[in-house]
Each structure stands twice: as C-alpha cells, then as structure tokens.
Design a protein around this motif. Structure first.
Motif: not given
Length: 398
Positions: A269-277
């Motif tokens: 989840e954190e990896a996807l959130r950072g990618l989305a940002t």
C-alpha cells in the motif's frame, strides 16, 4: 531391478501397508485356529509337542517378515523359504494348517519375481489339495481337488491385476508431475522472454534513440564550432537536455527492475501510494487489508508501474487512479485513466506501434494464478484490472 523398485514403491504405498497388515492378522488368526482345531480334535498325542513347537516357530518366523522389507534380497528369500518349509512340515503332521496358505500366497507374490512367485503358489496349492484329500479320509470329493486351485488362481489374478493397476497409476502420476514441471518451466521462460522484449523496446525507444540524437547533435556542433559558435552551443545545450532526460529514464529503469519501495518495509500500500504521488495519480484502498506474499506484492507493484508508464507515454490522460481492493478470495488492482483509449483486441495502447507492456503484465498475473483484463475503447479511457487469488485460510479441524 524394476521388480524391486515396484515392490519398494508398493511397500511405501499406504494401501499396500494396509493390505499387508490385514494379511498378517489373517495369518495369525488362521494359524491359531488351526492349532486350536488340532488340539480340540486330537487330545494330546505323540505328535502334539512337535505341532505346538512348530506353530510357535512359524509364528516367530513370520513376525520377522516386516523387518526384512519386501524386496527379493537373499535374506528375504531365505526367510520366505524357511517359513514355507516349516509350514509344509506342519501340513504333513496336521493337514488343517493348510488354510494358512492364503496369506503365504500374498507374501510370495509380493516378494518374489513373477515366475518364482507363480511356482511357489503352485507348490502351496499342491500341498493344500493333498491336505484336503487327507482330511477326507479317502472319500472322493471333486471340490477338494478343484476348489484350492481355483482359489489360488483367483487370489493370484486379483493380486497381479492390482499390481498392474498400481504401476499404471504411478506412471500416470509421474507423467502428470513431469508435465506440470515442464509447463511451469515453459511459463517462466515465456515470462522472461516477454520481460526481456519489453525492456529491449523500452531501452531502444528511449536510451538508444536519445544517445543517437546526442551523437548527431554533437557531430553537428563539431562541424559548426569554428564558423557558427552560437549554433554549435545551441546543439550542445540540446544534447545536454537529451542526456538529462536519458539519465532520468535510466533511473526509472533501475527503479522498475528493483522495487525499492517494497524493500523499504512500507508494504504494497505504501509503495503504491508513493508511486501514485510521483505519477500524480489518485490512490484508494477498499476492503480489509491482509498480509500478501512477497511475490504477489512485487507483481502488483510491477503491474501498476507498467500501467502508469503506458498512461504516461500513450494515453494522453489528464487524470489516473489506482485502486487496491481486498476481497475474500483475491486481491484486485485497478488502474484507470481518462485518456484516448484503444481497442483491447489489438493489445496495443499506442495504436499498434509497440504494445509490449500488456503481455508482460499479463504474464506476471498468470504466473501467480491470476488474470489481467483490460476495458477500453477509443476516446473513452482505459481500466486495467489485475486479480490475484489469495491462499485459502485453513478452517478449524483441517
């Protein structure tokens, strides 16, 4: 050797072990019943001590059988010969012990090569017929001559048929396991080839073309350096700009090859959130989060990276969104955009120019038993969905 391997496999088979236990119990029951019948019908006689002693010796010898295994080793054959010899002496002294032949049929068939086993069955059958005739006290009864060979033939046929069926089943299982391994290896090779093809196209269309452009610009600058310095400097600045973009692309490749976001310990989840940002995309999580295997997390992150790369390079979208959904039996990753869309049947979001990203993402999902679906139409945006099954939790009592 083949016979020995087959017999050893049979020894390890739970069904074979169960049948061996049944035969052992049957042998001791028949031996005890034969001894009891003799002692009840023949009060203590001169031969009685011999029969009791031989019965005890036969029981003791038979107990050694499981210790020696089932292969036709010299010790096993010597043991079987001794058991048969003691049994024959008992049958001569007291014909009622002939009933113990049935478990001995099974022991011989399970231990000896086919021809030797059939010879032993024939020898035991002859002794059984002789014992039955002796018990009849000279009276002629066809059943006494026909029934024992018929029973021996039926028992032998059933055993041989069961052995052949077991051999065929083992061969089929071996073929299935080998085929499954070959299919898995083929899928891994196809996934590797697809990933190599995707990377080769990415490098060709970015780094290689950028380096080629830099070379041409620097050559042009060299030719005009003395006559037109301002034009030469402009070519150098343009080459510098291309080099900067190529450096950024190279760093992106390194990042895609090694998911550093997962390595940092923040989870999917954190990896996807950072990618989305970084990609200016929205991110949302639905459902109750569960712990995912590392392979699943890595694959979903790769798929998200590939999908956003397609959006950035081909879609011309103004917005994108990533949704991670936890269901009871699977985890689903959706990546949506409002770009120009394409025909999913072509598998090429760039209108037919490249289209190597989707096959690689589909292979990643399939390697984990999942699926990748794409919903799109020209002018209506695109929704990419990757569904990966989750391991079924063990229920109480399992």
């Amino acid at each position: 050797m083949a016979r020995g391997r087959t017999m050893e496999q049979g020894r390890q088979d739970p069904d074979a072990r169960w049948l061996a236990r049944v035969m052992h119990v049957a042998f001791f029951l028949l031996l005890g019943a034969s001894l009891a019948r003799f002692l009840l019908r023949h009060p203590w006689e001169d031969r009685s001590p011999w029969i009791v002693a031989l019965s005890g010796a036969l029981a003791s010898l038979y107990l050694l059988g499981p210790v020696l295994g089932t292969r036709a080793t010299p010790r096993r054959i010597a043991w079987l010969s001794t058991v048969v010899a003691v049994w024959m002496v008992l049958v001569v002294l007291a014909p009622s012990f002939a009933w113990c032949a049935v478990p001995l049929f099974y022991t011989g068939l399970r231990t000896l090569p086919p021809r030797a086993a059939l010879g032993l069955v024939g020898l035991l059958t002859v002794f059984v017929v002789a014992a039955q005739v002796k018990l009849s006290h000279g009276g002629w009864d066809p059943n006494l001559v026909i029934a024992p060979p018929a029973v021996a033939a039926i028992a032998t046929a059933v055993f041989v048929h069961a052995e052949r069926q077991a051999d065929r089943q083992r061969a089929l299982i071996d073929d299935l396991i080998r085929t499954r391994r070959e299919l898995a290896a083929t899928e891994r090779r196809e996934g590797t080839l697809a990933e190599r093809q995707r990377l080769s196209m990415e490098i060709h269309d970015t780094l290689a073309q950028g380096l080629s452009s830099q070379q041409m610009l620097l050559q042009a600058a060299d030719r005009t350096w003395d006559g037109d310095p301002s034009t030469a400097r402009r070519h150098v600045r343009t080459a510098e700009s291309i080099a900067e973009r190529n450096l950024a692309e190279a760093r992106r490749f390194v990042h895609d090859l090694a998911p550093a976001d997962l390595a940092e310990g923040g989870g999917l989840e954190e990896a996807l959130r950072g990618l989305a940002t970084r990609e200016s995309a929205a991110f949302r999580v639905d459902g109750t989060a569960v712990a995912l295997p590392d392979r699943v997390q890595s694959a979903l992150l790769r798929i998200a990276q590939g999908a956003l790369a397609n959006i950035r390079e081909h879609a011309g979208a103004t917005s994108a969104a990533i949704t991670l959904t936890y269901l009871d039996d699977q985890v689903v990753l959706d990546v949506a955009d409002d770009g120009r869309g394409f025909e999913p049947a072509s598998g090429r979001p760039d209108g037919g120019v490249r289209g190597h990203g989707l096959p690689a993402m589909r292979v990643r999902a399939q390697q984990l038993g999942g699926t990748l679906t794409v919903e799109s139409a020209p002018g209506e945006g695109t929704v990419l969905s990757a569904a990966i099954p989750l391991p079924r939790p063990l229920e109480a009592g399992e």
